[in-house]
Structures are given as structure tokens and as C-alpha cells.
Design an enzyme around this catalytic site. Sequence first.
Site, mmCIF file in Angstrom:
data_model
loop_
_atom_site.group_PDB
_atom_site.id
_atom_site.type_symbol
_atom_site.label_atom_id
_atom_site.label_comp_id
_atom_site.label_asym_id
_atom_site.label_seq_id
_atom_site.Cartn_x
_atom_site.Cartn_y
_atom_site.Cartn_z
ATOM 1 N N ARG A 117 43.518 52.517 50.972
ATOM 2 C CA ARG A 117 42.199 53.139 50.786
ATOM 3 C C ARG A 117 41.563 53.411 52.141
ATOM 4 N NH1 ARG A 117 39.737 50.353 45.470
ATOM 5 N NH2 ARG A 117 39.028 52.375 44.755
ATOM 6 N N GLN A 122 41.431 59.477 50.930
ATOM 7 C CA GLN A 122 40.349 59.483 49.929
ATOM 8 C C GLN A 122 40.604 60.452 48.775
ATOM 9 O OE1 GLN A 122 36.513 59.994 51.737
ATOM 10 N NE2 GLN A 122 36.219 57.782 51.844
ATOM 11 N N ASP A 125 42.727 59.041 46.018
ATOM 12 C CA ASP A 125 42.308 57.734 45.498
ATOM 13 C C ASP A 125 42.064 57.802 43.984
ATOM 14 O OD1 ASP A 125 41.260 55.278 44.992
ATOM 15 O OD2 ASP A 125 39.801 55.316 46.637
ATOM 16 N N SER A 128 39.707 55.196 42.387
ATOM 17 C CA SER A 128 38.289 55.569 42.424
ATOM 18 C C SER A 128 37.968 56.647 41.396
ATOM 19 C CB SER A 128 37.897 56.073 43.817
ATOM 20 O OG SER A 128 37.868 55.000 44.725
ATOM 21 N N TYR A 221 37.636 44.170 50.605
ATOM 22 C CA TYR A 221 37.499 43.809 49.186
ATOM 23 C C TYR A 221 36.842 42.435 49.064
ATOM 24 C CZ TYR A 221 40.525 47.526 47.412
ATOM 25 O OH TYR A 221 41.049 48.736 47.056
HETATM 26 P P1 NAD Z 1 37.185 46.618 42.560
HETATM 27 O O1 NAD Z 1 37.366 47.454 41.349
HETATM 28 O O2 NAD Z 1 38.370 45.888 43.098
HETATM 29 O O3 NAD Z 1 36.035 45.536 42.267
HETATM 30 C C1 NAD Z 1 34.794 45.935 41.754
HETATM 31 C C2 NAD Z 1 33.679 45.204 42.456
HETATM 32 O O4 NAD Z 1 33.643 43.835 42.050
HETATM 33 C C3 NAD Z 1 33.776 45.178 43.977
HETATM 34 O O5 NAD Z 1 32.635 45.796 44.526
HETATM 35 C C4 NAD Z 1 33.830 43.693 44.309
HETATM 36 O O6 NAD Z 1 33.158 43.383 45.509
HETATM 37 C C5 NAD Z 1 33.148 43.079 43.112
HETATM 38 N N1 NAD Z 1 33.420 41.643 42.906
HETATM 39 C C6 NAD Z 1 34.589 40.977 42.984
HETATM 40 N N2 NAD Z 1 34.421 39.660 42.725
HETATM 41 C C7 NAD Z 1 33.104 39.484 42.469
HETATM 42 C C8 NAD Z 1 32.306 38.351 42.123
HETATM 43 N N3 NAD Z 1 32.828 37.134 42.010
HETATM 44 N N4 NAD Z 1 30.994 38.544 41.935
HETATM 45 C C9 NAD Z 1 30.448 39.784 42.050
HETATM 46 N N5 NAD Z 1 31.137 40.886 42.365
HETATM 47 C C10 NAD Z 1 32.456 40.738 42.574
HETATM 48 O O7 NAD Z 1 36.563 47.457 43.723
HETATM 49 P P2 NAD Z 1 36.619 49.029 43.946
HETATM 50 O O8 NAD Z 1 35.534 49.655 43.195
HETATM 51 O O9 NAD Z 1 37.999 49.506 43.698
HETATM 52 O O10 NAD Z 1 36.309 49.222 45.484
HETATM 53 C C11 NAD Z 1 35.746 48.301 46.269
HETATM 54 C C12 NAD Z 1 36.442 48.291 47.652
HETATM 55 O O11 NAD Z 1 37.264 49.425 47.942
HETATM 56 C C13 NAD Z 1 35.473 48.299 48.738
HETATM 57 O O12 NAD Z 1 35.978 47.591 49.815
HETATM 58 C C14 NAD Z 1 35.330 49.756 49.064
HETATM 59 O O13 NAD Z 1 34.683 49.969 50.267
HETATM 60 C C15 NAD Z 1 36.742 50.152 49.048
HETATM 61 N N6 NAD Z 1 36.959 51.585 48.827
HETATM 62 C C16 NAD Z 1 37.385 52.365 49.880
HETATM 63 C C17 NAD Z 1 37.617 53.720 49.698
HETATM 64 C C18 NAD Z 1 38.083 54.577 50.832
HETATM 65 O O14 NAD Z 1 37.727 54.366 51.959
HETATM 66 N N7 NAD Z 1 38.922 55.534 50.565
HETATM 67 C C19 NAD Z 1 37.433 54.282 48.450
HETATM 68 C C20 NAD Z 1 37.007 53.477 47.414
HETATM 69 C C21 NAD Z 1 36.781 52.132 47.614
#
Ligand code: NAD
Length: 361
Positions: A117, A122, A125, A128, A221
Site C-alpha cells: 500500500r 494506490q 488498491d 480500499s 497499520y
Molecule cells: P484495516 O481494514 O486493516 O483496519 C480498519 C481500521 O481498524 C484501521 O484504521 C485500524 O487502525 C483499526 N483498528 C485495528 N485495531 C483496532 C482496535 N483495537 N481499536 C480500534 N481500531 C482498531 O485498515 P485499512 O482501512 O485497510 O487501512 C488502514 C491502513 O492502511 C492505514 O495505515 C492506512 O494509512 C493504510 N492505507 C494506505 C494506502 C496507500 O497509501 N495506498 C491506502 C489505503 C490505506
Amino acid sequence: LTVGVVAESRPGERRVAMVPKLVGRLAQRGLRVLVEPGAGAGAHLSDDAYTQAGAELGDAWGAPIVVKVNAPSPGEIAKLSRGTVLVGFLDPRGNPEGLAKLEEAGLRAFAMEAIPRISRAQAMDALSSQASIGGYRAVLLAAQKLPRFFPMLTTAAGTVPPAKVLVLGAGVAGLQALATAKRLGAQTTGYDVRPEVGEQVKSLGAQFLDLGIEAVGEGGYARELTPEEREEQQRRLTEAITRFDVVITTALVPGRKAPTLVTADAVKGMPAGSVVVDLAGESGGNCELTKPGEDVVEHDVTISSPLNLPAEMPSHASELYARNVTELLELLVTKEGALELNFEDEIVAGACVAGREGSAS
Ligand code: NAD
């Protein structure tokens, strides 16, 4: 070079990995698109729509590149030739046995979930693009099940206060859920253990629930909480949750069982008729009372755990997924339309989950 587009067999799946709109773009790369008849039907895409866009119909399983949404079943693996490049959601972390089968079958498998990611990736992805649909649909589902309005209404028959919606986990799905609930007029609050999402939550007109527990791990993450942190989090959340009519949970930690954020006690404390929509059902769920794939009613609260929400919105889910897949294919194929797997590229190397050994290039 031919790209095969095959029908999905997972029960309830209505998405397809390639849409007519993008056939022309693949053709510009010298790629011929061969579609299994009926592959797009679930997403309202007729065979004619594909052929009008320049695709052909036929036995797509024999193509040197096969694009899919879900991992192939054993029967489907048998239809693929050795050396085939397979692209799809292959669940490399959750299903190592499945990967071993792909390896055994001599497939070169690229998992959409394994694409790093990073900014350059992007547009590929798919986690996402599909999570965003999940977040949106979760709110619609909650609104449908809630015996109250979402928006504040002032009517001749009285004033109705807005629903109070709490979103646990403010990643891609959670942020889309907050935005959607806000558009429907609810009063929104978001919560996460990654402190940097506080600003993103607020930019969507929501409050950020700060419980003072931060847990950032590898790659930005969330990490798994320690037992003490978990206990503290559950205690504080149990208290906070009693103030909400709707709780939407999306919290995941890569490669782990989903954390329990909504305890049975928290459900008991919610107002009668409240709704919990748990998007983490496939990873075990964020609510102690969740039964993955089912609706349960406990303490007069409905706990709903839909398993494949993107499949319920197959037109846009397929279109966005197909764009993610197209971007990946453009990285695997030269401008002249020849397959060239450059494992020096971190996206190609990261996404390849089987068949890397013995790859020709
Ligand atoms: P995810 O689906 O893995 O998790 C969903 C959310 O749950 C996250 O925000 C996580 O912090 C939260 N979470 C986990 N355990 C928790 C707890 N115990 N209590 C409360 N919240 C909790 O996450 P996602 O939506 O796939 O994406 C999040 C990560 O991916 C981030 O680091 C984001 O910046 C990154 N990301 C990067 C890109 C990119 O640069 N291309 C694109 C999308 C996402």
C-alpha cells in the site's frame, strides 16, 4: 496475449473482475479479452456489452492470464493451465493451504490483497476500493434496520433528534461509513487506535472519540493490543457505546483475529432497538455477540454481520475492482503486450504469492 475473464462461483458473489468499459484500455496494451459467457450477469453486464466493447466470448479458463474476484475452488484450479498468471483476492494470509494448491498447480498467482500500500500502487488498491463500498453499504443497512430516523426532523407532529452513530475503526471502510452516515443526517463519532486518523475523522464532520490508547504497528497499520490495553479499551468503550443508537465496526489487524471492541455488556447498555453492524465478521467479528453472516437480536439490539457487502453493489464494485486489476496488468505486461514479470519491482514482488520460482522472466 489473452486475458480470460471468468464467472465467479462463491455463493452470493455478483462481482466480475473485468468490465466492458476497460476492454478498450487492455486492447491498447495489445491484450485480447476473452470472457466466459454470463461472467458479468450478476453485475448487470451482458455478453453483448462485452463483445460490443471488443471482447470475445469463449473458454476463458485456458487463457495465459486469468482475472478473478475470489480465489478459485479446487475444481476451478483444475481448469487452469500450468504457468497461467492468476489475479484475484487470493487471501494469502488467511488461506495458506489454498496458496499451496495454487503453487502445486504451477500457477503464477498475484493476490490483490498483497499489493504493497504505497502511493505508486494506490490505483491498484482493491482492498480500499471494496472496503469503501462496505463502509457505505453498512450505513444503509443500519439505517434500514434502525426503528428511528437518521436525520433530525422538525415536523408538525414533533421534533425528532438525529441518530447517534459510532464507527469503530476509522480506516477506509470506517471513514466511508462516517461520511455516509453524516450525509444521511446522523450525529457521527469515529474511533481508532491510530491517532493520525483523528484529523480525517474530524474533516468528515464527526467527533473523534479519544480513549487515550494508541497502537500503531508495522506499515502504519494498527497493532494488536496487549491484554491490559484490551481490557482498558473494552471498559472505556462499553461505557461510551451506551450513548449510541448505531455502532458500525470495521477494526482489523492484519493477519490476526479481529479485536473485540463491543462486549455483550456494551450491547446490553445500548438503547432498545439499537443496531450494530459488524464488518469484521469474516475475521471473527468486533462484537462479542456477532454470528458471522447472520443477524442476531440480543437485549433488543440487532447485531448484523454481513459477509460480502461489495457483492451487494456489484456494478460499482466490479468497475472499481476492474480498474485496480487493469492497473496491475499494465505493470505485468510490456507496452507491446508481452508478459514481463519484473520481480525487482516491489509491487510485482509483493503481489506474487505463488509460482515465483521457475517464472521465466
Ligand atoms: P484495516 O481494514 O486493516 O483496519 C480498519 C481500521 O481498524 C484501521 O484504521 C485500524 O487502525 C483499526 N483498528 C485495528 N485495531 C483496532 C482496535 N483495537 N481499536 C480500534 N481500531 C482498531 O485498515 P485499512 O482501512 O485497510 O487501512 C488502514 C491502513 O492502511 C492505514 O495505515 C492506512 O494509512 C493504510 N492505507 C494506505 C494506502 C496507500 O497509501 N495506498 C491506502 C489505503 C490505506
